[in-house]
Design a protein around this motif. Structure first.
Motif, PDB file in Angstrom:
ATOM      1  N   ARG A  98      26.430  37.217  36.501  1.00 13.91           N
ATOM      2  CA  ARG A  98      27.524  37.529  35.497  1.00 13.91           C
ATOM      3  C   ARG A  98      26.991  38.207  34.111  1.00 13.91           C
ATOM      4  O   ARG A  98      25.940  37.339  33.612  1.00 13.91           O
ATOM      5  N   VAL A  99      27.731  39.203  33.764  1.00 15.39           N
ATOM      6  CA  VAL A  99      27.185  39.836  32.531  1.00 15.39           C
ATOM      7  C   VAL A  99      28.387  40.188  31.602  1.00 15.39           C
ATOM      8  O   VAL A  99      29.404  40.406  32.192  1.00 15.39           O
ATOM      9  N   GLN A 100      28.415  39.386  30.504  1.00 17.19           N
ATOM     10  CA  GLN A 100      29.796  39.256  29.583  1.00 17.19           C
ATOM     11  C   GLN A 100      29.447  39.545  28.155  1.00 17.19           C
ATOM     12  O   GLN A 100      28.255  39.240  27.866  1.00 17.19           O
ATOM     13  N   GLN A 101      30.436  40.067  27.569  1.00 11.09           N
ATOM     14  CA  GLN A 101      30.328  40.302  26.129  1.00 11.09           C
ATOM     15  C   GLN A 101      31.671  39.737  25.622  1.00 11.09           C
ATOM     16  O   GLN A 101      32.658  40.267  25.918  1.00 11.09           O
ATOM     17  N   ASN A 102      31.690  38.778  24.667  1.00 13.89           N
ATOM     18  CA  ASN A 102      32.585  37.876  24.135  1.00 13.89           C
ATOM     19  C   ASN A 102      33.522  38.729  23.402  1.00 13.89           C
ATOM     20  O   ASN A 102      34.801  38.716  23.285  1.00 13.89           O
ATOM     21  N   SER A 103      32.891  39.419  22.390  1.00 14.88           N
ATOM     22  CA  SER A 103      33.774  40.351  21.174  1.00 14.88           C
ATOM     23  C   SER A 103      34.784  41.277  21.872  1.00 14.88           C
ATOM     24  O   SER A 103      35.841  41.449  21.420  1.00 14.88           O
ATOM     25  N   THR A 104      34.190  42.030  22.914  1.00 14.90           N
ATOM     26  CA  THR A 104      35.079  42.958  23.650  1.00 14.90           C
ATOM     27  C   THR A 104      35.644  42.575  25.071  1.00 14.90           C
ATOM     28  O   THR A 104      36.394  43.091  25.521  1.00 14.90           O
ATOM     29  N   ASN A 105      35.498  41.054  24.915  1.00 16.19           N
ATOM     30  CA  ASN A 105      36.284  40.504  26.125  1.00 16.19           C
ATOM     31  C   ASN A 105      35.967  41.105  27.507  1.00 16.19           C
ATOM     32  O   ASN A 105      36.706  41.179  28.423  1.00 16.19           O
ATOM     33  N   GLN A 106      34.620  41.689  27.671  1.00 13.34           N
ATOM     34  CA  GLN A 106      34.362  42.255  28.960  1.00 13.34           C
ATOM     35  C   GLN A 106      33.350  41.410  29.906  1.00 13.34           C
ATOM     36  O   GLN A 106      32.272  40.832  29.331  1.00 13.34           O
ATOM     37  N   THR A 107      33.711  41.326  31.216  1.00 12.76           N
ATOM     38  CA  THR A 107      32.750  40.530  32.025  1.00 12.76           C
ATOM     39  C   THR A 107      32.740  41.507  33.360  1.00 12.76           C
ATOM     40  O   THR A 107      33.691  42.018  33.685  1.00 12.76           O
ATOM     41  N   ARG A 108      31.402  41.587  33.734  1.00 12.18           N
ATOM     42  CA  ARG A 108      31.237  42.360  35.047  1.00 12.18           C
ATOM     43  C   ARG A 108      30.324  41.145  35.973  1.00 12.18           C
ATOM     44  O   ARG A 108      29.375  40.833  35.374  1.00 12.18           O
ATOM     45  N   GLU A 109      30.484  41.072  37.217  1.00  8.52           N
ATOM     46  CA  GLU A 109      29.785  40.343  38.124  1.00  8.52           C
ATOM     47  C   GLU A 109      29.365  41.062  39.347  1.00  8.52           C
ATOM     48  O   GLU A 109      30.218  41.948  39.767  1.00  8.52           O
ATOM     49  N   THR A 110      28.383  40.549  39.839  1.00  8.60           N
ATOM     50  CA  THR A 110      27.999  41.161  41.158  1.00  8.60           C
ATOM     51  C   THR A 110      27.700  40.059  42.140  1.00  8.60           C
ATOM     52  O   THR A 110      26.796  38.899  41.663  1.00  8.60           O
ATOM     53  N   HIS A 111      28.028  39.798  43.189  1.00 13.86           N
ATOM     54  CA  HIS A 111      27.679  38.695  44.070  1.00 13.86           C
ATOM     55  C   HIS A 111      26.723  39.226  45.457  1.00 13.86           C
ATOM     56  O   HIS A 111      26.839  40.454  45.579  1.00 13.86           O
TER      57      HIS A 111
END
Length: 301
Positions: free
Chosen positions: A225-238
């Motif tokens: 999981r890669v996330q950036q809090n200030s832009t509220n963006q999250t990307r995940e790969t399973h």
């Protein structure tokens, strides 16, 4: 007869005049209680991703037509601060910052409703900042903050599967601002991973990578999981890893077989010459070869 008609006419006009005077008086009396229009924008920052279109809100409330007004959008701090100019019912390029040419527009059909919102096309990272909406003649203004980010889906690979512990590597490029990387098992529990490697490119975008060693106690499903809090963006790969326990058991079996073979070789560590001279040893070698063992050493004790 004429005097009667004259009198009736005067009474009629006086009545109309009295009603009009009454209405004007009431308007004057109610004037202090009228609600003044106010220019309102968003108190919450607007978040957009690079390449997207975004709307910067600005509304006159109560709604009053601003179709004939001079409307300005500026971004303080720029050498040319005007990002949009609307005058005499049409957009004006003169004085506009070149970076915003053909990338800004108003909702012209909504100007009669007091909507002065700005649409910004093909957002860039450099567009981030504070914008101010202005109705020039009314000396009204309102500001809004624009945050611009970038995100991409991470790629996960399996390394070290044939050489020992299973190691998963996650990499994601094209992030802004700098994101965080987390590993989770199949139950959503955080895994302990090594430090995240971060590289910032010439385009100001970040590339992040992280590795985690998968242990026997873990399930076979994992998430990067890669996330950036200030832009509220999250990307995940399973990712699903082939049976780790079976792999480790196979490794253990291979180690046992190899150990036994080494033991057999040590027990029958003889030279090729000795085998040729001694028929019994030669027969023993033949039996070992028939069983699939390989006798390769040529050592004389």
């Amino acid at each position: 007869m004429n005097m009667v008609r004259w009198s009736q006419m005067m009474d009629h006009h006086f009545g109309i005049f009295s009603i009009l005077l009454f209405h004007l008086t009431m308007i004057e009396l109610l004037q202090p209680f009228r609600v003044a229009s106010e220019l309102i924008s968003s108190y919450v920052p607007i978040v957009a991703l690079a390449g997207d279109d975004v709307i910067l809100p600005c509304q006159l409330q109560p709604a009053v037509s601003v179709s004939s007004e001079t409307l300005l959008w500026i971004r303080p701090g720029l050498d040319l601060k005007y990002t949009y100019v609307h005058r005499d019912g049409q957009p004006m390029l003169m004085g506009q910052n070149p970076s915003y040419y053909n990338r800004t527009a108003l909702f012209v059909d909504q100007l009669m409703n007091g909507n002065v919102s700005l649409k910004l096309f093909r957002v860039k990272l450099s567009d981030a900042g504070r914008y101010t909406c202005i109705i020039d003649s009314k000396k009204m203004e309102a500001s809004v903050q624009l945050i611009v980010g970038a995100a991409s889906t991470p790629v996960v690979n399996i390394t070290g599967f044939d050489r020992g512990p299973v190691v998963l590597q996650c990499e994601s490029t094209g992030w802004y601002p700098e994101p965080e990387v987390f590993w989770l098992d199949g139950e959503g529990n955080l895994l302990s991973a090594g430090p995240t490697e971060t590289v910032r490119g010439p385009d100001d975008l970040y590339t992040v990578s992280s590795r985690v060693t998968v242990e026997k106690r873990h399930s076979n499903s994992f998430t990067c999981r890669v996330q950036q809090n200030s832009t509220n963006q999250t990307r995940e790969t399973h990712i699903h890893v082939p049976d780790i326990r079976m792999h480790q058991q196979d490794d253990e079996k291979k180690a046992v077989v190899l150990f036994k073979r080494n033991q057999k070789v040590k027990e029958h560590d003889v030279s090729e010459r000795s085998c040729e001279d001694d028929p019994m040893l030669n027969l023993k070698k033949k039996q070992l070869e028939d069983q699939g063992d390989q006798l390769e050493s040529v050592t004389v004790l």
